[in-house]
Write an enzyme that holds these catalytic residues in place. Sequence first.
Site, PDB file in Angstrom:
ATOM      1  N   TYR A  68      11.399 -49.911  77.295  1.00 37.79           N
ATOM      2  CA  TYR A  68      10.631 -49.366  78.467  1.00 37.79           C
ATOM      3  C   TYR A  68       9.869 -50.190  79.419  1.00 37.79           C
ATOM      4  O   TYR A  68       8.653 -50.606  78.570  1.00 37.79           O
ATOM      5  CB  TYR A  68       9.555 -47.705  78.332  1.00 37.79           C
ATOM      6  CG  TYR A  68       8.961 -46.872  78.914  1.00 37.79           C
ATOM      7  CD1 TYR A  68      10.359 -45.983  79.749  1.00 37.79           C
ATOM      8  CD2 TYR A  68       7.841 -46.700  79.684  1.00 37.79           C
ATOM      9  CE1 TYR A  68       9.646 -45.443  80.916  1.00 37.79           C
ATOM     10  CE2 TYR A  68       7.412 -46.208  79.922  1.00 37.79           C
ATOM     11  CZ  TYR A  68       8.334 -45.461  81.163  1.00 37.79           C
ATOM     12  OH  TYR A  68       7.914 -44.749  82.245  1.00 37.79           O
ATOM     13  N   ASP A 113       8.183 -58.483  80.618  1.00 34.54           N
ATOM     14  CA  ASP A 113       7.433 -57.470  81.093  1.00 34.54           C
ATOM     15  C   ASP A 113       6.132 -57.076  79.935  1.00 34.54           C
ATOM     16  O   ASP A 113       6.358 -56.544  78.851  1.00 34.54           O
ATOM     17  CB  ASP A 113       8.604 -55.649  80.931  1.00 34.54           C
ATOM     18  CG  ASP A 113       7.918 -54.773  80.931  1.00 34.54           C
ATOM     19  OD1 ASP A 113       6.343 -54.637  80.861  1.00 34.54           O
ATOM     20  OD2 ASP A 113       7.908 -53.410  81.256  1.00 34.54           O
ATOM     21  N   LYS A 147      -1.937 -52.180  83.007  1.00 29.76           N
ATOM     22  CA  LYS A 147      -3.479 -51.551  81.247  1.00 29.76           C
ATOM     23  C   LYS A 147      -4.649 -52.717  81.677  1.00 29.76           C
ATOM     24  O   LYS A 147      -5.162 -52.675  81.743  1.00 29.76           O
ATOM     25  CB  LYS A 147      -2.684 -51.339  79.956  1.00 29.76           C
ATOM     26  CG  LYS A 147      -1.163 -50.488  80.134  1.00 29.76           C
ATOM     27  CD  LYS A 147      -0.552 -50.291  78.880  1.00 29.76           C
ATOM     28  CE  LYS A 147       0.334 -50.016  79.021  1.00 29.76           C
ATOM     29  NZ  LYS A 147       0.712 -48.195  79.736  1.00 29.76           N
TER      30      LYS A 147
END
Length: 429
Positions: A142, A237, A270
């Site tokens: 994702y 990612d 994050k």
Amino acid sequence: MSTNQALFERAQRVIPGGVNSPVRAFRAVGGTPRFIARAEGAYLWDAEGQRYIDYIGSWGPMILGHGHPAVLDAVQRAAREGLSFGAPTEREIELAEAIIAHVPAIEQVRLVSSGTEAGMSAIRLARGATGRNRIIKFEGCYHGHADALLVKAGSGLATFGHPTSAGVPAEVVQHTLVLEYNHIEQLEAAFARHGQELACVMIEPIAGNMNFVRASVPFMRRVRELCTQHGALLVFDEVMTGFRVALGGAQSIYARAIAGFRPDISVFGKVIGGGMPLAAFGTSREIMKHLAPLGPVYQAGTLSGNPVATACGLATLREIAKPGFFDALSERTRSLVEGLSAAARAAGVPFSADSEGGMFGFFFLPQLPQDYGTVMTSDKERFNRFFHAMLGRGIYLAPALYEAGFVSAAHTAADIESTIAAARESLAA
């Protein structure tokens, strides 16, 4: 009616599904979501005053735990100076310098406000730099909810143009090729057929959105070789893994196993925001010269490099860069995973688990899965029962079978032991 139930009913009247991000609604596991009132260290308290040991950590950012004094102090000082300027600040430079100092593959960084924004910008940059349109992603990975990346259904060489969200036209994802994670032969076939058309390969090096699945070293080595051979860019990612599994991110782990290994573009989020909305993408100066205002690839954001968010992120990075931080975090996470595995063995329950740094995952399967298809065979009903049994014992795990978990520096040995004891009771029930 409980306070959480009342809040959920109230929320559903004014917010779709009662939540502002789908997994929070507990639809995967059933029951009523907990509305959180406050957090401190390794703990959350819901609207009814119930305390939980937190293994979500805001889905990864809270690597220091909630309310770390150094972070709070930095945020409070920054907020007093101003919430947003729409103009450059010195702290943006400092945060970019800190990221670059720990990630050798990066020479320049662009700060943005979310992982989705960073991921879609990285794809746009890869296309602009190469002059190509096609991209490869992997089933189960994702990369945010940008249209071109909301495609995963049906792995295989010919899987173009099958969006997995309503509102995404097939034309938007027609250049997105979805392959099976850890499937070398399929990867080679895709490059043989489309190599000269591929702008990039985008991958989660440790996929945290199918729980916790590592890219094997042989698979990652082959991805790097094929990208180099065909002139495609390798996009890592690391929104979830960056500064969470190691100070240099997952790419530093693969660099120890593969000589000379580096991705071309790295995406972070994050942890670099410390719990505030902040993300980034970075690469070489040669590739970054294509990005506005230097080049024709456009990207902009009103709150990009927000002064309070950068203060939060910079304070977090300074703390996790201290000597011994990741050794201690990794040891604490491994002790949790080993304890959960022992509890499952004692209960005679099929179980497998893995961890890296402060990130972990577990499956109700006898062996760790290597791809999305195998992840989907995990015992969903057993997980749901386990989730609610643990929640009832004050342990807050991700409310979905396919999400990784996170340990923070604030978790104590006693917290880990309490969690393992709760798991013994929950698995025996």
